[in-house]
Scaffold this active site. Structure first.
Site, PDB file in Angstrom:
ATOM      1  CG  PHE A 175      -1.980   0.943   1.324  1.00  0.00           C
ATOM      2  CD1 PHE A 175      -3.010   0.942   0.396  1.00  0.00           C
ATOM      3  CD2 PHE A 175      -2.031   1.866   2.374  1.00  0.00           C
ATOM      4  CE1 PHE A 175      -4.063   1.833   0.502  1.00  0.00           C
ATOM      5  CE2 PHE A 175      -3.081   2.766   2.485  1.00  0.00           C
ATOM      6  CZ  PHE A 175      -4.101   2.742   1.539  1.00  0.00           C
ATOM      7  CB  SER A 186       2.412  -4.751   3.014  1.00  0.00           C
ATOM      8  OG  SER A 186       1.501  -4.239   3.931  1.00  0.00           O
ATOM      9  CG  MET A 187      -2.564  -3.798   1.489  1.00  0.00           C
ATOM     10  SD  MET A 187      -3.681  -2.535   0.872  1.00  0.00           S
ATOM     11  CE  MET A 187      -4.214  -1.790   2.426  1.00  0.00           C
ATOM     12  CD1 TRP A 221      -2.484  -4.783   6.987  1.00  0.00           C
ATOM     13  CD2 TRP A 221      -3.910  -4.966   5.256  1.00  0.00           C
ATOM     14  NE1 TRP A 221      -3.616  -4.076   7.300  1.00  0.00           N
ATOM     15  CE2 TRP A 221      -4.511  -4.174   6.256  1.00  0.00           C
ATOM     16  CE3 TRP A 221      -4.621  -5.220   4.084  1.00  0.00           C
ATOM     17  CZ2 TRP A 221      -5.783  -3.611   6.125  1.00  0.00           C
ATOM     18  CZ3 TRP A 221      -5.896  -4.675   3.952  1.00  0.00           C
ATOM     19  CH2 TRP A 221      -6.463  -3.878   4.959  1.00  0.00           C
ATOM     20  CG  ASP A 245       4.292  -5.760  10.509  1.00  0.00           C
ATOM     21  OD1 ASP A 245       3.708  -4.660  10.642  1.00  0.00           O
ATOM     22  OD2 ASP A 245       4.333  -6.391   9.430  1.00  0.00           O
ATOM     23  CG  HIS A 274       4.675  -3.386   7.557  1.00  0.00           C
ATOM     24  ND1 HIS A 274       3.965  -4.543   7.356  1.00  0.00           N
ATOM     25  CD2 HIS A 274       4.275  -2.529   6.569  1.00  0.00           C
ATOM     26  CE1 HIS A 274       3.162  -4.401   6.307  1.00  0.00           C
ATOM     27  NE2 HIS A 274       3.338  -3.190   5.815  1.00  0.00           N
TER      28      HIS A 274
HETATM   29  O1  9J3 Z   1       0.517  -2.707   2.181  1.00  0.00           O
HETATM   30  C1  9J3 Z   1       0.606  -2.395   3.369  1.00  0.00           C
HETATM   31  O2  9J3 Z   1       1.609  -1.823   3.864  1.00  0.00           O
HETATM   32  C2  9J3 Z   1      -0.609  -2.678   4.209  1.00  0.00           C
HETATM   33  C3  9J3 Z   1      -0.600  -2.021   5.535  1.00  0.00           C
HETATM   34  C4  9J3 Z   1      -1.486  -0.798   5.587  1.00  0.00           C
HETATM   35  O3  9J3 Z   1      -1.026   0.296   5.458  1.00  0.00           O
HETATM   36  O4  9J3 Z   1      -2.818  -1.022   5.764  1.00  0.00           O
HETATM   37  C5  9J3 Z   1      -3.611   0.118   6.091  1.00  0.00           C
HETATM   38  C6  9J3 Z   1      -4.953   0.011   5.494  1.00  0.00           C
END
Ligand code: 9J3
Ligand code: ZN
Length: 315
Positions: free
Chosen positions: A116, A184-185, A209, A230, A262
């Site tokens: 993200f 993450s995402m 995530w 994280d 993270h």
């Molecule tokens: O891709 C990410 O770093 C997911 C973590 C995030 O910021 O989620 C908030 C909605």
């Protein structure tokens, strides 16, 4: 479109390919097996088919060692091609890293998504690091930096389709041996991609995530990395339940990085690299030479806080 291959920016050098001592051993064993089969009258079991079964056609590169999977670069010199977002649909363009030589035939391939608000640059270190071990690696940008995991999954698949069907290196890629990674995402997106396309051979979510914690549909061998520190995608609410949400019968593993955050997957990291290389080799290339690094599971150490998995794999 403006695609310009170039080489040498990563300082990697070509080294001699495997001596193929294993091939010679296999040949001797095959000969012995043929002799035995002849003795007991089972000559139909010998011949080319018997040899092919014992000789993995997807194996690439020399036999691995602890130091070879920890090295900043593997045995293959790497070239790269920039892919403009204007030249593709379904994802945001990116960079293809690939072994320069065509002497070893085709390679398995993986697409890697950032997280993200992040760009390709945040996962770029994985491109040359993994490609130099014998993979075609496509680090991508997403259509927008705010795209959610399900969209990132679709974009990883669009990137793989571009790679195998339209890219300048499509002839170097084995389209039956593909995998996905993401941060993450993007890691949540790699699970979405595996769910949507069970033919994928490996998935590696990095500090993933995703709000969806149930993944019974996944058939793709999956290695999840969590980070003990994280606070954005805490392992207790993301990496660990995502691992538990995979089928218990699946080839799956969970490695929790020690003293990590993270954003640990956003810079060169040897623990991530060595186990990712091993997972990709084991499941995309069916290369059991790498199983020694995965099974038994790495024990907790200065770099690994916790490990879970269902060793032994079925070889
Ligand atoms: O891709 C990410 O770093 C997911 C973590 C995030 O910021 O989620 C908030 C909605
Ligand atoms: Zn834990």
């Amino acid at each position: 479109m403006h695609q310009h291959p170039h080489t040498g920016t990563d300082g990697s050098t070509a080294r001699p390919l495997a001596s193929r001592a294993g091939r010679r051993r296999t040949g001797r064993l095959a000969g012995l097996a043929a002799a035995l089969a002849a003795v007991v009258g089972l000559t139909t079991l010998s011949g080319p088919g018997a040899h092919a079964a014992a000789d993995n056609p997807y194996e690439r590169g020399p036999a691995p060692t602890e130091s070879s999977i920890e090295a900043l670069r593997g045995p293959y010199a790497v070239s790269d091609i920039s892919v403009s977002s204007l030249s593709v649909t379904g994802f945001g363009g990116g960079t293809i890293y690939y072994p320069t030589s065509t002497a070893d035939g085709t390679f398995g391939a993986i697409a890697v998504s950032p997280g993200f608000t992040a760009y390709e640059s945040s996962i770029a270190w994985l491109g040359p690091r993994l490609a130099s071990q014998g993979f075609v690696v496509f680090t991508i940008d997403t259509n927008t930096t705010l795209d959610q995991p399900a969209s990132r999954g679709d974009q990883l698949l669009a990137a793989l389709d571009y790679l195998t069907q339209r890219s300048a290196v499509r002839g170097r890629v084995d389209s039956s041996r593909l995998g996905v990674m993401g941060h993450s995402m993007g890691g949540g997106g790699s699970l979405e991609a595996a769910k949507d396309r069970p033919s994928l051979q490996a998935a590696i979510p990095l500090t993933p995530w995703n709000l969806d914690k149930t993944w019974p549909e996944v058939r793709t061998p999956t290695l999840i990395f969590g980070a003990d520190g994280d606070t954005i995608a805490p392992v207790a609410t993301h990496a660990e339940p995502l691992y538990s949400g995979l089928p218990s019968s699946l080839d799956r593993a969970y490695l929790e990085l020690n003293n990590a955050t993270h954003f640990t997957p956003n810079t060169s990291n040897t623990t991530i690299a060595k186990y990712s290389i091993s997972w990709l080799k084991r499941f995309i290339d069916n290369d059991t030479r790498y199983e020694q690094f995965l099974c038994p599971l790495p024990r907790p150490s200065l770099t690994i806080e916790e490990s879970r998995g269902n060793c032994p794999h079925t070889s």
